[in-house]
Motif scaffolding. Sequence first.
Motif, PDB file in Angstrom:
ATOM      1  N   ALA A   1       0.932  -1.018   0.027  1.00  0.00           N
ATOM      2  CA  ALA A   1       0.227  -0.063  -0.002  1.00  0.00           C
ATOM      3  C   ALA A   1       0.838   1.015   0.183  1.00  0.00           C
ATOM      4  CB  ALA A   1      -0.843  -0.016   1.401  1.00  0.00           C
ATOM      5  N   VAL A   2       1.727   1.337   0.831  1.00  0.00           N
ATOM      6  CA  VAL A   2       2.724   2.242   0.701  1.00  0.00           C
ATOM      7  C   VAL A   2       3.415   2.665  -0.441  1.00  0.00           C
ATOM      8  CG1 VAL A   2       4.971   3.553   1.742  1.00  0.00           C
ATOM      9  CG2 VAL A   2       3.190   2.432   3.353  1.00  0.00           C
ATOM     10  N   LEU A   3       4.067   1.584  -1.084  1.00  0.00           N
ATOM     11  CA  LEU A   3       4.868   1.771  -2.468  1.00  0.00           C
ATOM     12  C   LEU A   3       3.785   2.049  -3.311  1.00  0.00           C
ATOM     13  CD1 LEU A   3       7.261  -1.571  -2.085  1.00  0.00           C
ATOM     14  CD2 LEU A   3       7.605   0.837  -1.711  1.00  0.00           C
ATOM     15  N   SER A   4       2.674   1.513  -3.329  1.00  0.00           N
ATOM     16  CA  SER A   4       1.819   1.811  -4.431  1.00  0.00           C
ATOM     17  C   SER A   4       1.281   3.268  -4.504  1.00  0.00           C
ATOM     18  CB  SER A   4       0.683   0.945  -4.508  1.00  0.00           C
ATOM     19  OG  SER A   4      -0.290   1.031  -3.215  1.00  0.00           O
ATOM     20  N   SER A   5       1.006   3.558  -3.188  1.00  0.00           N
ATOM     21  CA  SER A   5       0.611   5.059  -2.885  1.00  0.00           C
ATOM     22  C   SER A   5       1.548   6.170  -3.031  1.00  0.00           C
ATOM     23  CB  SER A   5       0.029   5.236  -1.269  1.00  0.00           C
ATOM     24  OG  SER A   5      -0.289   6.566  -1.079  1.00  0.00           O
ATOM     25  N   THR A   6       2.708   5.639  -2.759  1.00  0.00           N
ATOM     26  CA  THR A   6       3.850   6.572  -3.272  1.00  0.00           C
ATOM     27  C   THR A   6       4.074   6.663  -4.734  1.00  0.00           C
ATOM     28  OG1 THR A   6       4.897   5.956  -1.103  1.00  0.00           O
ATOM     29  CG2 THR A   6       6.475   6.933  -2.892  1.00  0.00           C
ATOM     30  N   PHE A   7       3.936   5.553  -5.464  1.00  0.00           N
ATOM     31  CA  PHE A   7       4.105   5.461  -6.924  1.00  0.00           C
ATOM     32  C   PHE A   7       2.914   6.440  -7.327  1.00  0.00           C
ATOM     33  CE2 PHE A   7       2.766   3.792 -10.759  1.00  0.00           C
ATOM     34  CZ  PHE A   7       3.580   3.707 -11.546  1.00  0.00           C
ATOM     35  N   ILE A   8       1.689   6.184  -7.106  1.00  0.00           N
ATOM     36  CA  ILE A   8       0.311   6.966  -7.684  1.00  0.00           C
ATOM     37  C   ILE A   8       0.800   8.433  -7.276  1.00  0.00           C
ATOM     38  CG2 ILE A   8      -1.941   7.332  -7.177  1.00  0.00           C
ATOM     39  CD1 ILE A   8      -2.196   4.403  -6.737  1.00  0.00           C
ATOM     40  N   LYS A   9       1.158   8.767  -5.899  1.00  0.00           N
ATOM     41  CA  LYS A   9       1.449  10.175  -5.554  1.00  0.00           C
ATOM     42  C   LYS A   9       2.430  10.685  -6.478  1.00  0.00           C
ATOM     43  CE  LYS A   9       3.097  13.051  -1.983  1.00  0.00           C
ATOM     44  NZ  LYS A   9       3.482  13.017  -0.667  1.00  0.00           N
ATOM     45  N   GLN A  10       3.360   9.997  -6.732  1.00  0.00           N
ATOM     46  CA  GLN A  10       4.610  10.455  -7.828  1.00  0.00           C
ATOM     47  C   GLN A  10       4.044  10.497  -9.209  1.00  0.00           C
ATOM     48  OE1 GLN A  10       7.883  11.408  -6.636  1.00  0.00           O
ATOM     49  NE2 GLN A  10       7.781  12.215  -8.923  1.00  0.00           N
ATOM     50  N   PHE A  11       3.327   9.526  -9.665  1.00  0.00           N
ATOM     51  CA  PHE A  11       2.716   9.702 -10.760  1.00  0.00           C
ATOM     52  C   PHE A  11       1.748  10.716 -11.079  1.00  0.00           C
ATOM     53  CE2 PHE A  11      -0.919   8.509 -13.742  1.00  0.00           C
ATOM     54  CZ  PHE A  11      -0.309   8.250 -14.963  1.00  0.00           C
ATOM     55  N   MET A  12       0.872  11.096 -10.160  1.00  0.00           N
ATOM     56  CA  MET A  12       0.009  12.103 -10.177  1.00  0.00           C
ATOM     57  C   MET A  12       0.726  13.450 -10.183  1.00  0.00           C
ATOM     58  SD  MET A  12      -3.040  10.764  -7.812  1.00  0.00           S
ATOM     59  CE  MET A  12      -4.164  12.206  -8.116  1.00  0.00           C
ATOM     60  N   THR A  13       1.677  13.517  -9.468  1.00  0.00           N
ATOM     61  CA  THR A  13       2.565  14.828  -9.074  1.00  0.00           C
ATOM     62  C   THR A  13       3.286  15.289 -10.667  1.00  0.00           C
ATOM     63  OG1 THR A  13       2.922  14.488  -6.886  1.00  0.00           O
ATOM     64  CG2 THR A  13       4.409  15.935  -8.065  1.00  0.00           C
ATOM     65  N   ASP A  14       3.914  13.980 -11.085  1.00  0.00           N
ATOM     66  CA  ASP A  14       4.405  14.305 -12.557  1.00  0.00           C
ATOM     67  C   ASP A  14       3.488  14.656 -13.507  1.00  0.00           C
ATOM     68  OD1 ASP A  14       6.892  13.627 -11.254  1.00  0.00           O
ATOM     69  OD2 ASP A  14       6.841  11.667 -12.201  1.00  0.00           O
ATOM     70  N   ARG A  15       2.427  13.817 -13.413  1.00  0.00           N
ATOM     71  CA  ARG A  15       1.158  14.308 -14.599  1.00  0.00           C
ATOM     72  C   ARG A  15       0.858  15.759 -14.472  1.00  0.00           C
ATOM     73  NH1 ARG A  15      -4.443  11.686 -14.061  1.00  0.00           N
ATOM     74  NH2 ARG A  15      -4.553  13.058 -12.627  1.00  0.00           N
ATOM     75  N   GLU A  16       0.287  15.981 -13.012  1.00  0.00           N
ATOM     76  CA  GLU A  16      -0.036  17.375 -12.917  1.00  0.00           C
ATOM     77  C   GLU A  16       0.880  18.527 -13.347  1.00  0.00           C
ATOM     78  OE1 GLU A  16      -3.366  18.223 -12.318  1.00  0.00           O
ATOM     79  OE2 GLU A  16      -3.934  16.137 -12.400  1.00  0.00           O
ATOM     80  N   GLY A  17       2.165  18.322 -12.718  1.00  0.00           N
ATOM     81  CA  GLY A  17       3.265  19.049 -12.860  1.00  0.00           C
ATOM     82  C   GLY A  17       3.672  19.292 -14.389  1.00  0.00           C
TER      83      GLY A  17
END
Length: 747
Positions: free
Chosen positions: A36-52
């Motif tokens: 959960a932590v790894l996937s949440s971190t990955f999703i967070k990074q993915f969303m941050t990159d996408r929104e950035g």
Amino acid sequence: MRSSVHGFRVFHDLKLVKKLWLSFSLVTLIALIIFAVLSSTFIKQFMTDREGNAMLQKIEYFTGSMDSYIQSIEKSSQLLVYNENIQEPLSANAANLNGMNRIQAFNYIYDQLRQLSDRFYGIEAIYLVDKYQNVYDSGVGMNFTPSYLVSDEFVKQGWYDKMANNNSSNSLWSFIKWRDKQTSIVMFKTIYDKNNLQILGYLIISISPTILNNYLASSNLDEGTNSIVDSNGFIFSAGSGAENPPIDIARMTGTKGHYTEESNHYVVAYSKHPLTNWTFVHTIPESLLLKDLKQINNLWITFLGLSLALMVIVSVFISRTISMPMRKMIRMLRHVEQGNLNLKFQPLYKDELGDLGRAFNHMIDKVREGEPLMREKLVRSLIEGSMTETEAQMFEERLGFRLSSTSFRVVLLHVHGGNEKEMLDRAESIIHEFENWHEMISIYLSSEQYCLIFNGTNDEVFNKINVLIAVLKERLGLHMYAFVGNQYEHVNLIKTSFEEAKTLLNYLVGERMDEQTNVFFVGDAWKLQYPEAYENKLLYYMEQRDIDNCSAVMEELIVYARASHLVPHVLYALMASLYNHLYKLLIKSGQSAVLSKSWFGDVQEKLLSQPLEKNGRQFIALVREHLSPNVQEEKKPSRSILKSLQIINEQYSDVGLGIDSVVEQIGLNANYFSQLFKKEVGVGFTDYVGQVRMEHAKRLLEEPANKIKDIALQVGFMNPHYFSIWFKDNTGLSPSQYRKQLLGQIG
């Protein structure tokens, strides 16, 4: 640390089922949390990159719109400053012109500035400062008086120096905060003489920052804070969160990009504008940017809880499939400990537990097959009087036969008129079944005889024998006879009881047997002939140097002889046997010198002239004098001989064991050691080593599973043939003949 160790021990003490489901649940929980932590971190990074990246696209759209506006102002200002009618009064100092020329020059410049101001939305004021410090302005929306631009306060800000040193053809764009703290966008442009490129003056255009909001609205950058960082590091912010955004200029490397400000939880996107040398920055709170991530996290928590609950159910099921067969096997093992070998584990599957169950069944079969041999070994040790405490404990654990009483008696059962194998096997099974309820153990001696060793009182033994004979007669129709030896209080006197029962059987079996009599004891008539039981006890306790028990048995014998009126020649034979044995013990211990040559004559005279009371007590006094443990301790061998005896007992299996190897270890001369050994031990070194090896060889030959060639190696003989010759020279029998004779005697 202590609490963790304690918790670890508590966990290990749990039952297997609890330990398994706790382990499964804990491992599953850890795995799910990590996932959960790894996937949440990955999703967070993915969303941050996408929104950035989306923010960068909006910033580029915004800068593209701003480019057209700024370039238009640049082109218009370029046309203005290189106009012949502008350059001429600037180069000649229009303030020095006379009359109409001066008015025309000033009016023309003012008119051009106003036209430029009217042409573009958002321009607050336009100023033109020539090299003669003449200031021309557009006349509308001025933030300050024209004289301020030539004042020392403004000059000291260094803007004119920056414009003079600007080697680029582009204008200098920046933000200036005026006296009233109002901020404006200011374009500084150097005016060069197009003939000689000399500086004629400076064009300063002040633009309202509100123009930025219009372009921001059209580029969808209304969420968060929009900022511009000019070349001087001045930060101007606009938009919905215009108060001091967390911008780290050092992290804005490259022409564009985005980063996360972890301390303030902001996402920052930036893009550098080459025309103005500005950096356009868009800052948005991470919570606003990742607002959908909260819903994803809630979904993860729900999924984590459901997965954990499912895994607990699965782990309980798996642990039960493992623990239930294990519990069943533990119960069966407890039955085995209690002596029940009629068990069979039923494996359901072909997994490791099934293999364990099959191995358990195989073990029970082997134990069941090996039990008769173990019984035979136990009974043989008992009737030979050679059982040690360690062996007794081993037999108790493996056979469940415990010597709980201090009374022992041997009974030999003889089958009369029935020797069919099937019938005898059934009789043996009934006898073994009888053992489970009574303190006794038995073995099959021959086709007609069983040996039973009871551990209980006289009345108990008599009742048990009668019950057993009645059961055998009722179930099988066998007519059994029991020959009972005397009762003794020490386990090593069982051999005496066995010999008595065997003698009684040999004496009575055959024509003398009465069909109505089932049990034969060594009765009073037998004892009147000779008090063998008392003699055996006295001989045993003399061997053991147990003087107190010798004295007690002698007193019992005196009382018995008086009550039974034993005849003198019987008492004489008994006492003579005791004195002979005492003399033998004194010779073995090296004390024969204490006895005079007339010792036997004196003893005979005493036995014939004195009553048993006096003779018996004098005998006990003599035993106490010469066989007391304290006397024996005074005559212990020397330390060197004790060390050599220890070496022999430890290294008797070594082929190279000899005088040379021993004296090398104890540090004595070989000749002196040989003489000292024979003096203190009573036999020579070679003879003693041979005795030790012979004792171990005989003991190993008692086990049918031991091969003769292996026995030879274990007692120090490399060549089995030479071992057989040596064994026959010392015993008169070859090893195989000795084994057959030994097993035949037991049978």
